[in-house]
Design a protein around this motif. Structure first.
Motif, mmCIF file in Angstrom:
data_model
loop_
_atom_site.group_PDB
_atom_site.id
_atom_site.type_symbol
_atom_site.label_atom_id
_atom_site.label_comp_id
_atom_site.label_asym_id
_atom_site.label_seq_id
_atom_site.Cartn_x
_atom_site.Cartn_y
_atom_site.Cartn_z
ATOM 1 N N GLU A 49 -6.046 -7.425 -2.032
ATOM 2 C CA GLU A 49 -5.523 -7.106 -3.369
ATOM 3 C C GLU A 49 -3.936 -7.864 -3.641
ATOM 4 O O GLU A 49 -3.544 -8.277 -2.802
ATOM 5 N N VAL A 50 -3.905 -8.161 -4.945
ATOM 6 C CA VAL A 50 -2.748 -9.073 -5.178
ATOM 7 C C VAL A 50 -1.955 -8.615 -6.500
ATOM 8 O O VAL A 50 -2.268 -7.783 -7.425
ATOM 9 N N LYS A 108 1.275 -5.775 2.746
ATOM 10 C CA LYS A 108 0.605 -4.644 3.339
ATOM 11 C C LYS A 108 -0.480 -4.920 4.023
ATOM 12 O O LYS A 108 -1.387 -5.664 3.446
ATOM 13 N N ASP A 109 -0.762 -4.669 5.340
ATOM 14 C CA ASP A 109 -2.080 -4.606 5.898
ATOM 15 C C ASP A 109 -2.611 -3.148 6.521
ATOM 16 O O ASP A 109 -2.161 -2.851 7.498
ATOM 17 N N ILE A 122 -2.489 -5.861 0.812
ATOM 18 C CA ILE A 122 -1.912 -6.366 -0.377
ATOM 19 C C ILE A 122 -0.870 -7.456 -0.180
ATOM 20 O O ILE A 122 -0.096 -7.534 0.676
ATOM 21 N N PHE A 123 -1.132 -8.521 -0.981
ATOM 22 C CA PHE A 123 -0.396 -9.546 -1.412
ATOM 23 C C PHE A 123 0.608 -9.534 -2.377
ATOM 24 O O PHE A 123 0.051 -9.013 -3.615
ATOM 25 N N PHE A 167 -1.411 2.845 0.161
ATOM 26 C CA PHE A 167 -0.435 2.394 -0.859
ATOM 27 C C PHE A 167 0.152 3.788 -1.354
ATOM 28 O O PHE A 167 1.489 3.799 -1.665
ATOM 29 N N LYS A 168 -0.719 4.371 -2.072
ATOM 30 C CA LYS A 168 -0.211 5.576 -3.141
ATOM 31 C C LYS A 168 0.907 6.527 -2.134
ATOM 32 O O LYS A 168 1.774 7.032 -2.599
ATOM 33 N N LEU A 169 0.286 6.920 -0.868
ATOM 34 C CA LEU A 169 0.904 7.595 -0.076
ATOM 35 C C LEU A 169 2.423 6.895 0.137
ATOM 36 O O LEU A 169 3.552 7.699 0.134
ATOM 37 N N GLU A 170 2.490 5.882 0.504
ATOM 38 C CA GLU A 170 3.749 5.161 0.789
ATOM 39 C C GLU A 170 4.474 5.020 -0.293
ATOM 40 O O GLU A 170 5.857 5.324 -0.208
ATOM 41 N N LEU A 171 4.037 4.804 -1.858
ATOM 42 C CA LEU A 171 4.936 4.782 -2.846
ATOM 43 C C LEU A 171 5.328 6.287 -3.260
ATOM 44 O O LEU A 171 6.445 6.143 -3.504
ATOM 45 N N LEU A 172 4.684 7.050 -3.295
ATOM 46 C CA LEU A 172 5.014 8.522 -3.091
ATOM 47 C C LEU A 172 6.300 8.762 -2.225
ATOM 48 O O LEU A 172 7.340 9.265 -2.656
#
Lengths: 190, 190
Positions: A49-50, A108-109, A122-123, A167-172
């Motif tokens: 993902e970018v 993120k990997d 995610i890049f 990523f959603k978890l981390e963002l929350l």
């Protein structure tokens, strides 16, 4: 609880099926009581993902899929045979947006575990510039939408956003921790 | 973005592999430009999880797995051939804890989507009573730990907790919304 693997398929596992996307592996695993059981797990190609950044803006894809309402998501795709993930990021960015970046950095990997070996990378594509037009596959209908950081955080943490749940978890979690959120912001905008 | 399915494998899809856990399906899908592509997705049996409640306490499993440090998680397992999910919940509860519940209620049925058809169900087992001893498989080492609601919320929203990511996401959202958290608590304790 379910017996689980550590997300890693053992090296001596046997590939019992090779598919278009999924490969299936099996191996014998010794249990606590000395008995053995056949374990099974699948491998699937990474999702790359970018997040393209231009000035103070982030670009998101707003994409329609066959039999599915349009949703926000990242740009990206799967690596071609033997392709480095960072090259996938650059290629997909160019195809889906026509942009080239000054630099592309791994943010993120995430490794999906529990019987599925699957990298979700995610890049960040810094300082992007338009070099050509979108060049979409027959199966793609992608609109490019520009958002600021606050809107990005709002959109990407919703259920509807098409992105890795990790990523959603981390963002929350970041939303509850201003220092971490600021750190993330500076990773995107440098 | 990656082409995605809606989490549902079409009825006319062909099963191309049948494994111990994973079955692989393929089908032809028409794209926006009229071309067709071979789509592939896997099915795996549901993960049925149980939250046993006794008075004001919740029981969690603290389980060791081959080649993995012990972690907190739910009790539960996979349905046997043709077994209703609620029966799986009762059977696994009895095997892993020796408990029987006055009533077992479906709390969540998350459907994992994106090329994997996979139900992640969570049941609440109300008013549990000990009826027999744990009866574990050769591969299981499960300790039963009693926690109160606040500790449950803390433990189950950590990275280490072995439970559906969907649930963790929802729990994190509830932590930011006292009314929703109170509603969840009353669903557990009635």
């Amino acid at each position: 609880m379910l017996p689980s693997t550590v997300g890693k398929i053992p090296e001596d596992a046997k590939r019992v099926f090779k598919g278009v996307i999924f490969d299936v592996y099996q191996w014998e695993q010794e249990m606590f009581d000395g008995s053995t059981a056949t374990f099974e797990a699948v491998k699937r190609p990474a999702s790359v993902e970018v997040i393209p950044v231009i000035g103070s803006k982030i670009l998101l894809s707003f994409e329609e899929q066959p039999s599915k309402a349009a949703t926000y998501g990242f740009f990206g795709g799967r690596p071609e045979e033997g392709e480095e993930f960072v090259e996938t990021a650059k290629r997909e960015l160019l195809e889906e947006t026509g942009l080239k970046a000054q630099s592309v950095e791994l943010l993120k990997d995430y490794i999906f575990s529990g019987k599925i070996e699957w990298h979700l990378c995610i890049f960040v594509a810094h300082d992007c510039e338009k070099t050509t037009e979108q060049k979409l596959d027959g199966g793609e209908k992608i609109e490019i939408r520009e958002v600021n950081f606050d809107d990005f955080v709002k959109i990407a943490s919703t259920d509807d956003f098409y992105g890795p749940m990790h990523f959603k978890l981390e963002l929350l979690r970041m939303k509850q921790d201003p220092a971490k959120l600021a750190e993330f912001k500076s990773k995107l905008f440098g």
